[in-house]
Design a protein around this motif. Structure first.
Motif, PDB file in Angstrom:
ATOM      1  N   GLY A  51      10.230   3.409 -13.355  1.00  0.00           N
ATOM      2  CA  GLY A  51       9.876   4.481 -14.279  1.00  0.00           C
ATOM      3  C   GLY A  51       8.718   4.187 -15.206  1.00  0.00           C
ATOM      4  O   GLY A  51       8.398   4.981 -16.079  1.00  0.00           O
ATOM      5  N   VAL A  52       8.056   3.027 -15.028  1.00  0.00           N
ATOM      6  CA  VAL A  52       6.956   2.685 -15.938  1.00  0.00           C
ATOM      7  C   VAL A  52       5.594   3.175 -15.408  1.00  0.00           C
ATOM      8  O   VAL A  52       4.577   3.020 -16.073  1.00  0.00           O
ATOM      9  N   GLY A  53       5.593   3.762 -14.201  1.00  0.00           N
ATOM     10  CA  GLY A  53       4.358   4.293 -13.646  1.00  0.00           C
ATOM     11  C   GLY A  53       3.703   3.366 -12.628  1.00  0.00           C
ATOM     12  O   GLY A  53       2.513   3.494 -12.349  1.00  0.00           O
ATOM     13  N   LYS A  54       4.487   2.488 -12.023  1.00  0.00           N
ATOM     14  CA  LYS A  54       3.945   1.545 -11.027  1.00  0.00           C
ATOM     15  C   LYS A  54       3.309   2.295  -9.854  1.00  0.00           C
ATOM     16  O   LYS A  54       2.180   1.997  -9.459  1.00  0.00           O
ATOM     17  N   THR A  55       4.060   3.269  -9.283  1.00  0.00           N
ATOM     18  CA  THR A  55       3.523   3.997  -8.122  1.00  0.00           C
ATOM     19  C   THR A  55       2.312   4.845  -8.531  1.00  0.00           C
ATOM     20  O   THR A  55       1.331   4.934  -7.785  1.00  0.00           O
ATOM     21  N   THR A  56       2.374   5.413  -9.723  1.00  0.00           N
ATOM     22  CA  THR A  56       1.233   6.195 -10.221  1.00  0.00           C
ATOM     23  C   THR A  56      -0.008   5.305 -10.276  1.00  0.00           C
ATOM     24  O   THR A  56      -1.101   5.713  -9.864  1.00  0.00           O
ATOM     25  N   ASN A 213       0.812   1.024 -19.235  1.00  0.00           N
ATOM     26  CA  ASN A 213       0.807   2.464 -18.931  1.00  0.00           C
ATOM     27  C   ASN A 213       1.607   3.197 -20.003  1.00  0.00           C
ATOM     28  O   ASN A 213       2.411   2.604 -20.710  1.00  0.00           O
ATOM     29  N   PRO A 250      -3.302   6.055 -21.107  1.00  0.00           N
ATOM     30  CA  PRO A 250      -2.502   6.895 -22.007  1.00  0.00           C
ATOM     31  C   PRO A 250      -1.527   7.799 -21.262  1.00  0.00           C
ATOM     32  O   PRO A 250      -1.671   8.002 -20.047  1.00  0.00           O
ATOM     33  N   ASP A 252      -0.515  11.252 -20.204  1.00  0.00           N
ATOM     34  CA  ASP A 252      -1.212  12.527 -20.071  1.00  0.00           C
ATOM     35  C   ASP A 252      -0.286  13.435 -19.273  1.00  0.00           C
ATOM     36  O   ASP A 252       0.034  13.116 -18.112  1.00  0.00           O
ATOM     37  N   SER A 259       1.286  14.516 -10.084  1.00  0.00           N
ATOM     38  CA  SER A 259       2.166  13.717  -9.201  1.00  0.00           C
ATOM     39  C   SER A 259       3.154  14.639  -8.503  1.00  0.00           C
ATOM     40  O   SER A 259       3.432  14.483  -7.315  1.00  0.00           O
TER      41      SER A 259
HETATM   42  P1  ADP Z   1       7.605   3.833 -11.123  1.00  0.00           P
HETATM   43  O1  ADP Z   1       6.850   3.675  -9.838  1.00  0.00           O
HETATM   44  O2  ADP Z   1       7.350   2.710 -12.086  1.00  0.00           O
HETATM   45  O3  ADP Z   1       9.064   4.104 -10.951  1.00  0.00           O
HETATM   46  P2  ADP Z   1       6.245   6.386 -11.286  1.00  0.00           P
HETATM   47  O4  ADP Z   1       4.845   6.032 -10.956  1.00  0.00           O
HETATM   48  O5  ADP Z   1       7.082   7.020 -10.229  1.00  0.00           O
HETATM   49  O6  ADP Z   1       7.020   5.124 -11.874  1.00  0.00           O
HETATM   50  O7  ADP Z   1       6.191   7.299 -12.577  1.00  0.00           O
HETATM   51  C1  ADP Z   1       7.362   7.842 -13.168  1.00  0.00           C
HETATM   52  C2  ADP Z   1       7.016   9.198 -13.783  1.00  0.00           C
HETATM   53  O8  ADP Z   1       6.124   9.014 -14.880  1.00  0.00           O
HETATM   54  C3  ADP Z   1       6.319  10.139 -12.827  1.00  0.00           C
HETATM   55  O9  ADP Z   1       6.779  11.448 -13.050  1.00  0.00           O
HETATM   56  C4  ADP Z   1       4.838  10.027 -13.217  1.00  0.00           C
HETATM   57  O10 ADP Z   1       4.137  11.229 -12.957  1.00  0.00           O
HETATM   58  C5  ADP Z   1       4.952   9.806 -14.718  1.00  0.00           C
HETATM   59  N1  ADP Z   1       3.819   9.029 -15.272  1.00  0.00           N
HETATM   60  C6  ADP Z   1       3.380   7.819 -14.877  1.00  0.00           C
HETATM   61  N2  ADP Z   1       2.351   7.423 -15.650  1.00  0.00           N
HETATM   62  C7  ADP Z   1       2.129   8.413 -16.547  1.00  0.00           C
HETATM   63  C8  ADP Z   1       1.201   8.608 -17.621  1.00  0.00           C
HETATM   64  N3  ADP Z   1       0.289   7.694 -17.926  1.00  0.00           N
HETATM   65  N4  ADP Z   1       1.285   9.781 -18.319  1.00  0.00           N
HETATM   66  C9  ADP Z   1       2.220  10.703 -18.020  1.00  0.00           C
HETATM   67  N5  ADP Z   1       3.114  10.579 -17.048  1.00  0.00           N
HETATM   68  C10 ADP Z   1       3.076   9.448 -16.306  1.00  0.00           C
END
Ligand code: ADP
Length: 300
Positions: A51-56, A213, A250, A252, A259
């Motif tokens: 949930g920290v945005g790794k895949t993003t 992130n 940041p 956003d 996503s």
């Molecule tokens: P992880 O891979 O760490 O589990 P995800 O990449 O799936 O995390 O991201 C989790 C959620 O957070 C997704 O809905 C994604 O769109 C959102 N997200 C990630 N980075 C950001 C950001 N910088 N700003 C807003 N939302 C974000």
């Protein structure tokens, strides 16, 4: 050994039944080594928790590199929660074999290719219940049997934490350029990211650096920054651990929207502050990977 088609994997070769186990193993190792020769740089994207945005980060890193004209492969080995295809709008696609042998990756652009467990699933609601050895052989196949062609970068999206998948990746791809560790700024996330740094070092995978992130929220109304989850924790952790800090992205709200609709954020919002931040991260990653002599000091 019967007629051996050198470029074909033993798992799809009609003559493999007449080969000994040793012959098959040797052949598969040769195929793997050959495949790795055509991949210049190999990066893993890790996080201590979900949930920290790794895949993003992995997806936008890949798209940014591809937009810089490089040949990029993205290997989603988050076997239990493969979200890369959803974020790229390709979740209904399926992997197919090629007539020349091997598996064709899904092409997002001609220079950006993806493989994921999601392309092999019947439906998204059934959980994958696999133990380590099965995951290991999938990871091996994703490298060895996929027709990647020449890649400048292979990015590997690992599941969160310190489980089987990172171990297998480090074993299969024995020369990793390094890992990128994604964290959010809160203390609980930072604690887990410290474990990721230690884990990466234990696997002999150099730590390229930490990305913070969700570092501050850009207000959609006035454009000012609000420190929703604090800021600066990632930089502080990187200083304490003696690894580079790669940048802050940041929060956003458009990242969530993009996503969910399968549009890579850095393409649909190239001028946003967050897209610029992704570019900065990519610049720092490329500097690390492409000028390794400068980075020896950070790998204590
Ligand atoms: P992880 O891979 O760490 O589990 P995800 O990449 O799936 O995390 O991201 C989790 C959620 O957070 C997704 O809905 C994604 O769109 C959102 N997200 C990630 N980075 C950001 C950001 N910088 N700003 C807003 N939302 C974000």
């Amino acid at each position: 050994m019967a007629e051996c088609k050198e470029s074909t994997s033993c798992s799809t070769c009609g003559s493999a039944s007449s080969c000994s186990v040793d012959e098959k193993q040797r052949h598969e190792q040769e195929l793997l080594a050959k495949k790795l020769e055509s991949i210049d740089h190999r990066l893993a994207v890790m996080s201590g928790k979900g949930g920290v945005g790794k895949t993003t980060v992995a997806v936008n890193l890949g798209v940014t590199l591809a937009r810089e004209g490089l040949n990029v492969g993205l290997m989603d080995v988050d076997i239990h929660g493969p979200n890369v295809p959803k974020m790229l709008g390709i979740e209904t696609r399926r992997l197919e074999g090629s007539e020349q042998g091997g598996i064709n990756p899904i092409e997002v652009f001609p220079n950006f290719k993806v493989v994921s467990m999601a392309f092999l699933l019947q439906d998204r609601d059934t959980p994958v219940v696999w133990r380590g050895p099965l995951k290991h052989s999938l990871i091996q196949q994703f490298v060895k049997d996929v027709n990647w062609g020449h890649l400048d970068y292979l990015i590997i999206d690992l599941p969160p934490g310190t489980g089987d998948e990172p171990l297998s990746v480090a074993q299969v791809i024995n020369k990793m350029d390094g890992s990128i560790i994604v964290t959010t700024p809160q203390d609980v996330a930072l604690l887990d990211s410290r474990k990721s740094v230690t884990f990466s070092r234990q696997l002999q995978v150099p730590v390229i650096g930490i990305v913070e992130n969700m570092s501050g929220l850009i207000c959609p109304h006035c454009g000012k920054e609000i420190d929703l989850f604090k800021v600066g924790g990632g930089r502080k952790a990187s200083q304490e651990l003696g690894v580079p800090f790669l940048g802050s992205i940041p929060i956003d709200p458009e990242i969530v929207q993009d996503s969910d609709r399968g549009a890579p954020f850095v393409m649909s919002h190239p001028d946003s502050k967050a897209a610029q931040a992704f570019k900065e991260v990519v610049k720092n990653v490329r500097a690390f990977v492409e000028q390794p002599e400068k980075n020896a000091a950070s790998q204590a």
